[in-house]
Motif scaffolding. Structure first.
Motif, PDB file in Angstrom:
ATOM      1  N   GLY A 179       0.806  -1.212   0.000  1.00 57.50           N
ATOM      2  CA  GLY A 179       0.000   0.000   0.000  1.00 57.50           C
ATOM      3  C   GLY A 179       0.835   1.256   0.000  1.00 57.50           C
ATOM      4  N   THR A 180       0.204   2.344  -0.368  1.00 54.97           N
ATOM      5  CA  THR A 180       0.805   3.673  -0.266  1.00 54.97           C
ATOM      6  C   THR A 180       0.393   4.276   1.074  1.00 54.97           C
ATOM      7  N   ARG A 181       0.678   5.533   1.255  1.00 55.15           N
ATOM      8  CA  ARG A 181       0.282   6.194   2.495  1.00 55.15           C
ATOM      9  C   ARG A 181      -1.233   6.152   2.697  1.00 55.15           C
ATOM     10  N   THR A 182      -1.988   6.276   1.610  1.00 51.91           N
ATOM     11  CA  THR A 182      -3.433   6.473   1.743  1.00 51.91           C
ATOM     12  C   THR A 182      -4.285   5.280   1.336  1.00 51.91           C
ATOM     13  N   ALA A 183      -3.722   4.288   0.622  1.00 56.99           N
ATOM     14  CA  ALA A 183      -4.592   3.246   0.075  1.00 56.99           C
ATOM     15  C   ALA A 183      -3.840   1.938  -0.138  1.00 56.99           C
ATOM     16  N   VAL A 184      -4.611   0.879  -0.246  1.00 59.03           N
ATOM     17  CA  VAL A 184      -4.075  -0.443  -0.581  1.00 59.03           C
ATOM     18  C   VAL A 184      -3.947  -0.548  -2.092  1.00 59.03           C
ATOM     19  N   VAL A 185      -2.807  -1.072  -2.574  1.00 55.57           N
ATOM     20  CA  VAL A 185      -2.597  -1.181  -4.019  1.00 55.57           C
ATOM     21  C   VAL A 185      -2.470  -2.623  -4.497  1.00 55.57           C
ATOM     22  N   MET A 186      -2.226  -3.573  -3.576  1.00 56.14           N
ATOM     23  CA  MET A 186      -2.086  -4.968  -3.999  1.00 56.14           C
ATOM     24  C   MET A 186      -2.331  -5.896  -2.817  1.00 56.14           C
ATOM     25  N   VAL A 187      -3.026  -7.009  -3.087  1.00 53.03           N
ATOM     26  CA  VAL A 187      -3.250  -8.048  -2.084  1.00 53.03           C
ATOM     27  C   VAL A 187      -3.044  -9.400  -2.754  1.00 53.03           C
ATOM     28  N   GLU A 188      -2.391 -10.314  -2.059  1.00 53.86           N
ATOM     29  CA  GLU A 188      -2.152 -11.649  -2.613  1.00 53.86           C
ATOM     30  C   GLU A 188      -2.058 -12.633  -1.456  1.00 53.86           C
ATOM     31  N   ASP A 487     -10.329  -0.216 -13.612  1.00 53.78           N
ATOM     32  CA  ASP A 487      -9.349   0.250 -12.634  1.00 53.78           C
ATOM     33  C   ASP A 487      -8.895  -0.826 -11.650  1.00 53.78           C
ATOM     34  N   MET A 488      -9.499  -2.013 -11.697  1.00 50.86           N
ATOM     35  CA  MET A 488      -9.155  -3.025 -10.702  1.00 50.86           C
ATOM     36  C   MET A 488      -9.474  -4.414 -11.231  1.00 50.86           C
ATOM     37  N   ASP A 489      -8.647  -5.374 -10.833  1.00 50.01           N
ATOM     38  CA  ASP A 489      -8.924  -6.789 -11.052  1.00 50.01           C
ATOM     39  C   ASP A 489      -8.765  -7.465  -9.687  1.00 50.01           C
ATOM     40  N   LYS A 507      -5.086  -0.214 -11.073  1.00 51.92           N
ATOM     41  CA  LYS A 507      -4.411   0.659 -12.037  1.00 51.92           C
ATOM     42  C   LYS A 507      -4.509   2.121 -11.619  1.00 51.92           C
ATOM     43  N   ILE A 508      -5.127   2.359 -10.479  1.00 53.07           N
ATOM     44  CA  ILE A 508      -5.223   3.721  -9.956  1.00 53.07           C
ATOM     45  C   ILE A 508      -4.351   3.810  -8.708  1.00 53.07           C
ATOM     46  N   VAL A 509      -4.378   4.940  -8.016  1.00 52.91           N
ATOM     47  CA  VAL A 509      -3.493   5.148  -6.873  1.00 52.91           C
ATOM     48  C   VAL A 509      -3.770   4.164  -5.741  1.00 52.91           C
ATOM     49  N   GLY A 510      -5.008   3.715  -5.598  1.00 50.86           N
ATOM     50  CA  GLY A 510      -5.324   2.751  -4.554  1.00 50.86           C
ATOM     51  C   GLY A 510      -6.818   2.681  -4.315  1.00 50.86           C
ATOM     52  N   VAL A 511      -7.226   1.738  -3.478  1.00 45.41           N
ATOM     53  CA  VAL A 511      -8.638   1.612  -3.115  1.00 45.41           C
ATOM     54  C   VAL A 511      -8.755   1.691  -1.600  1.00 45.41           C
TER      55      VAL A 511
END
Length: 695
Positions: A179-188, A487-489, A507-511
Motif C-alpha cells: 500500500g501507499t500512504r493512503t490506500a491499498v494497491v495490492m493483495v495476494e 481500474d481493478m482486477d 491501475k489507480i493510486v489505490g482503493v
C-alpha cells in the motif's frame, strides 16, 4: 556516503542501507532484517522509448549460498529459468509498483532483487518489495509515491504482522499486502475459509502496519535521494482528437453495444479503417497517433456507458454473473475431468492421481520441499484468437496457477485419508476474462469427478472497478475489456462459508476500505451463485476413484523382511514392478504402498509380497513345487525363496524305494511342516499332509 535508516515492524527491525554497494546503479538499497539481506538495484536507460507501454522488468533471485547450500543441479550453480518461487515474487514486486510510474515515462527500466543472506525464519519476499520501492525512490527515476509491504497472519484470533514461517504453519490467513500512504494497491494470498469481515480487517491491519516502512523510505530519500528526471506528460493534439472522436462517434456507440467479444473486436477493427477514410490523406498518415486517440476514446465511451447509463458491454447488471454451464467426466481415460464455461471463457480441467513418487520436488533456500498437490494453468494462443509461438508457461500462467492452487488446496483431504498425489491441469480453451477463476471452478469439479473426497466445493469470481471522480461502480465477473479498460482486477476464491484465496491488482493510486468491503460482499454473492451452478453438475465427490486411476493398497511387513522385498541390487522389486505393472513404495517401518493400474494386479501383487515375506509355521500345510531330488528325499519350495526337505520316509504311507517313484522335479505337491530346527532348516512331510485329506 553510506546512509542507513531503520524501523521496527511486527517485533523485528528492518533497515535500509545505500551508498556502500552497487553504486553504479541508478538506485541501490540493501534491505536487512535479522540475518536476511536482500540487495535491490534499479537501472534505467537515459533515452525514452515510445513502446506503448512501460518497459519495466523485475527480476528476483535467491542464491543458494544465502542459506549455506549448494545447488542440486548437475552444474551446481543457479542456472536456467527462475524457480516458481522467484517468478511469484517478481510478480509481487511488479504489480504494486507499475501503476505508480507517471504517464509519459517510457525509459527501459530493470529492477533486480538478490537474496544474499537468508535466516530461514522469515520469507525474504516482503523485504525485496520494500527494497524495490526504496531503490526507486532514492534514484533519479521518476517514482515519487513509496510503497510499503507486509505479510499478515491470523493466529488464535489475533492478527500478526510479518509472522515467521513457523507461525504461518498455524495461521488461518497468509496475505501479502502492499500500500501507499493512503490506500491499498495490492493483495495476494490465502485464507482458511475466513469470513469477509475478518479478511478485510487483516488487509487494513497490514496497511496500518506498513506506515513506518513508508516513513523509513522517505527518511532515506531525504538523506540520499537524487534529483528526479523530468518527464513530460504526453501531449495530446486536441484538434486531431476532436476530428477522430467526431469521425468515430457513431461507430464507437455500436462497438460498445456488441456483447460478443470477437464480433466487437471485428467491428472495432473496421471502425479504425472508417476513421482513417474520413480524415484527410495527410492527417491519416499518422496512424499510430490516430489509433492511440481512438483507443482512449473507446475507454472513455465504455466507462461513461457503465457509470452514467448503468450499462455493461454485454448488457448485464453490475452484479450479474455470465451464463454458466458445467460438464464432468467428458474425457474417458482421464481420472477426472470437467468443462467449465462462463460466458465466453471456457476451461477444460483434468485431474490425475498418482503415487507418492509423483510428488513435485522443489529445491529452495529453505531446503527440499515435496508438493503433493499441483495445479498447472495453460493459456494457449488460440483461446484468444491469436497466433504466437508456444514457449512454455509464462509468469502470468504460473501466477494464475498458483492462485487457483492456493484457493483449492485448503479443502483437500489429508494424505492419511487419501494418499494419492494430485495433479490438476487447466487448459484454457476460450478467454474473455476470469480464466483463472474458471480454472478454480473447473478444478474443483475435476477433483470431485476423480473421486477425491474434498471437504467442500470451491468457486472463484473476478471483480472489477470503474472509478470516475466520486462515482464508483463495482462489477461482478468482469469481461476482458472491463479488465483492460477498468481500474481493478480483484479475484476472490472461496467456499460458501468463506474466502480461501485472494489476488487484487489496481491501475489507480489505490482503493479504500469502503470500496474493498463492497467488492468482497458483492463477490460472495457471485461466488455462491456459481457454486449453485456447479452443484447442478456434481454436488458431491464420486464414491470411488475412476476405473483408470491407480489402485492403492497398503500392507505391513516386518522390517527385517524389507531386504527380501527389495532383493539383491533391487532385483526382486524391479521384477515385481514390471510383472504387475505397479508402483511399489517401501518405507523403513515396513509399510508397503502399492499403486497399480487394476485391482487384479494389485491383489496379485499383495499375494506375492505376502508369500515372499511369510514365515513357515510348524503344523501348517503348504502347496509347493519339487525343486530338487536326491537319493534321500526331495527339496520342495513352499514359499518364494524358502525350501524344505521331505525325507524319503515321509513321502508316502508305504515304504518308498526310490524318490522318483513318488515325485518328479516340477511336481506340485502338498506338504506339512513338521519341524524347524535352530538353524532354520525345515523338515516337511508329504505323508502327514496325505493323512489330513489329500488323495
Amino acid at each position: 556516503m553510506i546512509q542507513t535508516v531503520a524501523t521496527e515492524i511486527g517485533g523485528r527491525v528492518i533497515s535500509l542501507e545505500t551508498g556502500k554497494m552497487a553504486k553504479q546503479a541508478n538506485g541501490s538499497v540493501m534491505v536487512s532484517s535479522g540475518d536476511t539481506k536482500v540487495l535491490v538495484t534499479v537501472v534505467a536507460e537515459t533515452e525514452s522509448k515510445d513502446m506503448g507501454f512501460l518497459p519495466l522488468t523485475i527480476e528476483y533471485q535467491e542464491k543458494m549460498y544465502a542459506a549455506g547450500r549448494i545447488p542440486g543441479s548437475y552444474f551446481r550453480r543457479e542456472i536456467g529459468r527462475p524457480s516458481e518461487k522467484e517468478v511469484l515474487t517478481c510478480r509481487l514486486i511488479d504489480r504494486p509498483l507499475r501503476p505508480l510510474f507517471p504517464d509519459g515515462y517510457s525509459s527501459e527500466t530493470q529492477l533486480i532483487a538478490t537474496v544474499f543472506s537468508a535466516d530461514m525464519e522469515y520469507d525474504p519476499d516482503v523485504l525485496a518489495m520494500n527494497g524495490a520501492s526504496a531503490a526507486l525512490l532514492i534514484s533519479d527515476i521518476p517514482f515519487e509515491n513509496p510503497v510499503g509491504a507486509a505479510r499478515v497472519g491470523y493466529i488464535d484470533g489475533q492478527y500478526v504482522l510479518n509472522p515467521s514461517k513457523k507461525q504461518l504453519e498455524k495461521s488461518q490467513i497468509n496475505l501479502v499486502v502492499a500500500g501507499t500512504r493512503t490506500a491499498v494497491v495490492m493483495v495476494e494470498g490465502r485464507a482458511s475459509e475466513m469470513p469477509e469481515d475478518t479478511v478485510l480487517e487483516a488487509i487494513f491491519f497490514a496497511h496500518a502496519g506498513i506506515q513506518p516502512l513508508i516513513d523509513m523510505q522517505l527518511d532515506l530519500r531525504e538523506k540520499a535521494g537524487k534529483a528526479k528526471r523530468q518527464v513530460k506528460a504526453p501531449e495530446v493534439d486536441s484538434v486531431l482528437r476532436e476530428k477522430v472522436e467526431a469521425a468515430a462517434a457513431a461507430g464507437m456507440a455500436e462497438v460498445v453495444s456488441i456483447a460478443e467479444k470477437m464480433a466487437r473486436a471485428d467491428r472495432y477493427s473496421r471502425l479504425k479503417e472508417e476513421v482513417l477514410a474520413q480524415l484527410d490523406p495527410e492527417t491519416a498518415q499518422n496512424k499510430d497517433q490516430i489509433f492511440e486517440l481512438l483507443s482512449g476514446y473507446k475507454k472513455q465511451v465504455m466507462r461513461d456507458r457503465i457509470v452514467s447509463k448503468g450499462m455493461r458491454l454485454d448488457g448485464r447488471s453490475f452484479e450479474d454473473v455470465r451464463p454458466i454451464t458445467c460438464e464432468v467426466g467428458i474425457l474417458p481415460r482421464a481420472h477426472g475431468s470437467a468443462l467449465f464455461t462462463r460466458g465466453e471463457t471456457q476451461a477444460l480441467v483434468i485431474c490425475t492421481l498418482g503415487s507418492e513418487r509423483d510428488e513435485q520436488h522443489l529445491e529452495g533456500l529453505a531446503g527440499d520441499v515435496y508438493r503433493r498437490f499441483m495445479l498447472h494453468y495453460n493459456f494457449p494462443p488460440f483461446c484468444v484468437g491469436e497466433v504466437r509461438p508456444l514457449r512454455g508457461p509464462s509468469r502470468r500462467d504460473i501466477g494464475h496457477g498458483t492462485l487457483a492452487r492456493r484457493g483449492i488446496e485448503g479443502v483437500l483431504p489429508e494424505s492419511d485419508i487419501f494418499p494419492y498425489t494430485l495433479r490438476v491441469v487447466s487448459e484454457v480453451l476460450e478467454s474473455n476474462g476470469s480464466s483463472s477463476m474458471a480454472t478454480v471452478c473447473g478444478g474443483s469439479l475435476a477433483l470431485m469427478d476423480a473421486g477425491v473426497p474434498v471437504r467442500t466445493p470451491v468457486s472463484g469470481v473476478a471483480m472489477g472497478l470503474i472509478k470516475e471522480g466520486d462515482q464508483v461502480v463495482v462489477l461482478t465477473d468482469i469481461l476482458g475489456d472491463e479488465d483492460h479498460l477498468g481500474d481493478m482486477d480483484f479475484k476472490v476464491v472461496g467456499t460458501s462459508e468463506g474466502i480461501t484465496g485472494l489476488q487484487m491488482d489496481i491501475k489507480i493510486v489505490g482503493v479504500d476500505r469502503g470500496i474493498m468491503s463492497r467488492a468482497l460482499a458483492q463477490a460472495k454473492k457471485g461466488r455462491v451463485h456459481i457454486l449453485e451452478k456447479m452443484e447442478e453438475a456434481l454436488s458431491t465427490p464420486r464414491a470411488m476413484v475412476s476405473e483408470h486411476a491407480p489402485k492403492y493398497v497398503t500392507l505391513k511387513i516386518h522390517p527385517d523382511k524389507i531386504r527380501d522385498i527389495i532383493g539383491p541390487g533391487g532385483k526382486i522389486i524391479r521384477e515385481m514392478t514390471t510383472e504387475f505393472d505397479s508402483k511399489i513404495d517401501v518405507e523403513d517401518d515396513g509399510t508397503i504402498k502399492i499403486f497399480s493400474n487394476s485391482s487384479e494386479s494389485a491383489n496379485a501383487l499383495v499375494k506375492r509380497i505376502q508369500q515372499i515375506t511369510a514365515v513357515p509355521e510348524v503344523g501348517k500345510i503348504y502347496e509347493g513345487e519339487v525343486r530338487t531330488i536326491k537319493e534321500f528325499g526331495a527339496f520342495v519350495q513352499i514359499l518364494p525363496g524358502t525350501d524344505g526337505m521331505v525325507h524319503i520316509s515321509e513321502l508316502a504311507n508305504e515304504r518308498v524305494k526310490k524318490v522318483t517313484d513318488v515325485v518328479q522335479e516340477g511336481d506340485v505337491i502338498k506338504v506339512k511342516v513338521i519341524d524347524i530346527d535352530n538353524r532354520g532348516r525345515i523338515r516337511l512331510s508329504r505323508k502327514a499332509a496325505l493323512g489330513e485329506g489329500e488323495e
